[in-house]
Motif scaffolding. Structure first.
Motif, PDB file in Angstrom:
ATOM      1  N   ASN A 123       0.828  -1.214   0.000  1.00  0.00           N
ATOM      2  CA  ASN A 123       0.000   0.000   0.000  1.00  0.00           C
ATOM      3  C   ASN A 123       0.858   1.256   0.000  1.00  0.00           C
ATOM      4  O   ASN A 123       0.472   2.270  -0.584  1.00  0.00           O
ATOM      5  CB  ASN A 123      -0.956  -0.015   1.188  1.00  0.00           C
ATOM      6  CG  ASN A 123      -2.078  -1.001   0.983  1.00  0.00           C
ATOM      7  OD1 ASN A 123      -2.463  -1.291  -0.142  1.00  0.00           O
ATOM      8  ND2 ASN A 123      -2.602  -1.540   2.071  1.00  0.00           N
ATOM      9  N   LYS A 126       1.616   2.040  -3.490  1.00  0.00           N
ATOM     10  CA  LYS A 126       0.485   2.606  -4.228  1.00  0.00           C
ATOM     11  C   LYS A 126       0.311   4.091  -3.924  1.00  0.00           C
ATOM     12  O   LYS A 126       0.053   4.894  -4.820  1.00  0.00           O
ATOM     13  CB  LYS A 126      -0.783   1.819  -3.935  1.00  0.00           C
ATOM     14  CG  LYS A 126      -0.706   0.410  -4.495  1.00  0.00           C
ATOM     15  CD  LYS A 126      -1.932  -0.391  -4.185  1.00  0.00           C
ATOM     16  CE  LYS A 126      -1.707  -1.808  -4.713  1.00  0.00           C
ATOM     17  NZ  LYS A 126      -2.889  -2.559  -4.884  1.00  0.00           N
ATOM     18  N   VAL A 127       0.462   4.469  -2.656  1.00  0.00           N
ATOM     19  CA  VAL A 127       0.378   5.889  -2.290  1.00  0.00           C
ATOM     20  C   VAL A 127       1.536   6.650  -2.922  1.00  0.00           C
ATOM     21  O   VAL A 127       1.357   7.742  -3.467  1.00  0.00           O
ATOM     22  CB  VAL A 127       0.356   6.064  -0.752  1.00  0.00           C
ATOM     23  CG1 VAL A 127       0.437   7.532  -0.364  1.00  0.00           C
ATOM     24  CG2 VAL A 127      -0.885   5.422  -0.161  1.00  0.00           C
ATOM     25  N   THR A 130       0.830   7.273  -6.542  1.00  0.00           N
ATOM     26  CA  THR A 130      -0.175   8.331  -6.721  1.00  0.00           C
ATOM     27  C   THR A 130       0.456   9.711  -6.541  1.00  0.00           C
ATOM     28  O   THR A 130       0.254  10.612  -7.372  1.00  0.00           O
ATOM     29  CB  THR A 130      -1.343   8.133  -5.734  1.00  0.00           C
ATOM     30  OG1 THR A 130      -1.922   6.850  -5.969  1.00  0.00           O
ATOM     31  CG2 THR A 130      -2.389   9.220  -5.895  1.00  0.00           C
TER      32      THR A 130
END
Length: 182
Positions: A123, A126-127, A130
């Motif tokens: 995760n 993923k952040v 972004t």
């Protein structure tokens, strides 16, 4: 050919288009370059979503998707480093590109050991992705020195910090395999 793989191939085809538009000597060029980069970033999310939703995951897509992402991000960061010509941009860009090289090598090596799952995408990653995509998008659009550029630079530093954090996490997960014969 499966739709997710077509989207990944589209992202790769968009790289030279993005580069060409980025360097065009017209006032509209940054906006179109930003649009092309945003389109590529959206296809990154959308191809993975569709692959899972339509059960169209494939070895080709599993290989090509991360390659396409790294090529697009590296190309964009290199051009931004040139455009801004500042260590303020160069340092986080080097961190991001360097981390991608280290983690790609680590994943390949762990796969040879049959332990690829130990360094699967997290995760944090993923952040980081972004923030990285947002920072690059706004750095393409912004005039150096503008408020938008400074906000994008701050976002790039947040992405670089998460980049280092996720790299440390991946290295910790693989540390016993890396050091078992020291």
């Amino acid at each position: 050919m499966k739709i997710p793989n077509l989207l990944t191939l589209l992202r790769i085809v968009l790289i030279p288009v993005f580069v060409l538009v980025f360097y065009l000597p017209y006032s509209w060029a940054p906006y179109w370059a930003g649009f092309i980069f945003a389109l590529a970033a959206v296809t990154d999310w959308f191809d993975g979503y569709l692959a899972r939703k339509l059960d169209q995951q494939s070895p080709f897509g599993a290989f090509l998707d991360p390659v396409a992402d790294k090529l697009m991000v590296a190309a964009a960061l290199v051009m931004i480093v040139e455009a801004y010509a500042s260590p303020i941009i160069t340092i986080p860009a080097m961190i991001i590109i360097g981390r991608e090289i280290v983690i790609s090598a680590l994943r390949e090596w762990m796969a040879e050991l049959g332990k690829r799952g130990n360094v699967a995408v997290s995760n944090i990653g993923k952040v980081k992705t972004t923030l990285q995509m947002a920072a690059i998008f706004f750095l393409v659009l912004a005039q150096p020195g503008s408020a938008l550029a400074w906000a994008a630079i701050a976002t790039l530093y947040m992405a670089a910090a998460l980049t280092l954090w996720s790299m440390i996490e991946y290295l910790k997960a693989a540390w016993s395999d890396l050091t078992d014969d020291l």
